[in-house]
Design an enzyme around this catalytic site. Structure first.
Site, short mmCIF file in Angstrom:
data_model
loop_
_atom_site.label_atom_id
_atom_site.label_comp_id
_atom_site.label_asym_id
_atom_site.label_seq_id
_atom_site.Cartn_x
_atom_site.Cartn_y
_atom_site.Cartn_z
N HIS A 1 0.84 -1.20 0.00
CA HIS A 1 0.00 0.00 0.00
C HIS A 1 0.88 1.26 0.00
CE1 HIS A 1 -2.79 -2.97 2.03
NE2 HIS A 1 -3.55 -2.52 1.06
N GLY B 1 -2.97 -1.99 -6.91
CA GLY B 1 -1.83 -2.90 -6.98
C GLY B 1 -2.05 -4.00 -8.01
N GLN C 1 -8.93 -7.39 -10.35
CA GLN C 1 -9.57 -6.17 -9.83
C GLN C 1 -9.15 -4.95 -10.63
OE1 GLN C 1 -10.25 -5.04 -5.54
NE2 GLN C 1 -8.31 -4.00 -5.82
N SER D 1 0.30 -9.03 1.21
CA SER D 1 -1.16 -9.07 1.28
C SER D 1 -1.56 -8.91 2.74
CB SER D 1 -1.66 -10.42 0.75
OG SER D 1 -3.00 -10.63 1.16
N ARG E 1 -3.75 -10.44 4.08
CA ARG E 1 -4.15 -11.75 4.58
C ARG E 1 -2.94 -12.61 4.98
NH1 ARG E 1 -8.55 -10.80 0.69
NH2 ARG E 1 -10.50 -10.97 1.84
O1 PAF Z 1 -8.12 -4.01 -3.01
C1 PAF Z 1 -8.78 -3.65 -2.02
O2 PAF Z 1 -8.27 -3.45 -0.90
C2 PAF Z 1 -10.29 -3.46 -2.16
O3 PAF Z 1 -10.84 -4.38 -3.04
C3 PAF Z 1 -10.68 -2.02 -2.57
C4 PAF Z 1 -10.16 -1.66 -3.94
C5 PAF Z 1 -10.13 -1.04 -1.55
C6 PAF Z 1 -12.20 -1.88 -2.59
O4 PAF Z 1 -12.75 -2.14 -1.35
#
Ligand code: PAF
Length: 294
Positions: free
Chosen positions: A45, A155, A161, A193, A195
């Site tokens: 991030h 990312g 996504q 990640s 997770r």
């Molecule tokens: O990638 C993520 O963390 C989520 O899918 C996002 C883009 C913030 C949408 O909730």
């Protein structure tokens, strides 16, 4: 030596306060950069924030664990939440503002509108998580409307996504430029990640078959292999031969349509998802001369 600890960025919780904080910068002609996140932030991030700063943007990081993108029985309840820790991590990265709305701010009572990108969401993550992308595109569209950014940073780790969001932006003529930033990896190769914290030491060791299988595909591709069947078989075999790991999917796909290809002639990607213990992990590698990621 006197080391100054960077001050965490201010946090706003309402759309009105977000717009009030962003407006003066916009009026000064400063571009607005949006980094949408669900918190549990890590260096991946931070790299998106750095990219936004490098674009000269006033950088807004959104932190919202979006309930609509989790299916029943998924990890919404146990998803890590720690706003103070996230804010501290964002300080050195140079974020200018955090937007951390409550659920009712995003989904007020009576909310019944959805944004959906069809076809691109049928496969892969969409097949494993049928309502996931509808939740993602709905919240991302809302965040775009709330902050009205010039740039939005995503990312590459969540490749599908990023492709889906780009298509929504194109199809709906949204006035925002989506920039996709390279995967950031742990020293052992695991893609960063939120997770990863769920993995035990043993699960984590097993999960390393994912980046190592993708590295193997990249090496074969770099050595001239262009048969998607050979590359995807190698990817699958490497993961399936790891005990304690359940392969969800592994494929070579067109980087724009995400359809499986038979030979790599256009920008493509090796994509894979697996389950180790109760945790689901994704990773990918872009295949193409302009796409070397390692
Ligand atoms: O990638 C993520 O963390 C989520 O899918 C996002 C883009 C913030 C949408 O909730």
């Amino acid at each position: 030596m006197n080391q100054t600890v960077p001050t965490p960025p201010p946090i706003v919780h309402t759309v009105a306060d977000l717009r009030a904080a962003v407006a003066p910068r916009r009026h000064q002609g400063v571009p607005i950069g949006l980094v949408p996140t669900m918190g549990a932030l890590h260096a991946g991030h931070a790299s998106l924030v750095t990219a936004s700063q490098a674009a000269g943007a006033f950088t807004v990081v959104t932190i919202f664990v979006n309930p609509t993108q989790f299916g029943p029985g998924e990890d919404f309840a146990r998803y890590p939440r720690n706003l103070a820790r996230d804010a501290a991590l964002l300080a050195p990265a140079g974020a200018d503002l955090i937007f951390a709305p409550a659920t009712e701010e995003v989904y007020p009572p009576g909310f019944c509108t959805r944004a959906e990108v069809e076809s691109l969401t049928r496969h892969w993550e969409g097949a494993a998580r049928p309502t996931h992308f509808r939740g993602v595109t709905t919240v991302v569209l809302k965040l775009f409307n709330m902050a009205q950014p010039d740039f939005a940073f995503f990312g590459q780790k969540d490749l599908q996504q990023s492709v889906v969001v780009r298509r929504m932006v194109r199809d709906l003529d949204l006035p925002v430029e989506v920039r996709v930033c390279p995967i950031v990896r742990e020293p052992d190769g695991l893609a960063m990640s939120s997770r990863n914290v769920f993995l035990s030491a043993d699960e984590r060791r097993r999960a390393l078959c994912l980046p190592s299988a993708l590295r193997d595909v990249e090496e074969r591709f770099a050595a001239g292999e262009r048969s998607a069947a050979i590359l995807s078989a190698a990817l699958r075999a490497r993961i399936e031969s790891t005990p304690g790991v359940q392969l969800d999917y592994a494929a070579i796909v067109d980087a724009e349509t995400l359809e499986e290809v038979s030979a790599i002639a256009a920008p493509s990607a090796a994509i894979a998802a697996l389950r180790v213990g109760a945790t689901r992990l994704l990773d990918n590698a872009l295949l193409g001369p302009e796409f070397r990621s390692r």
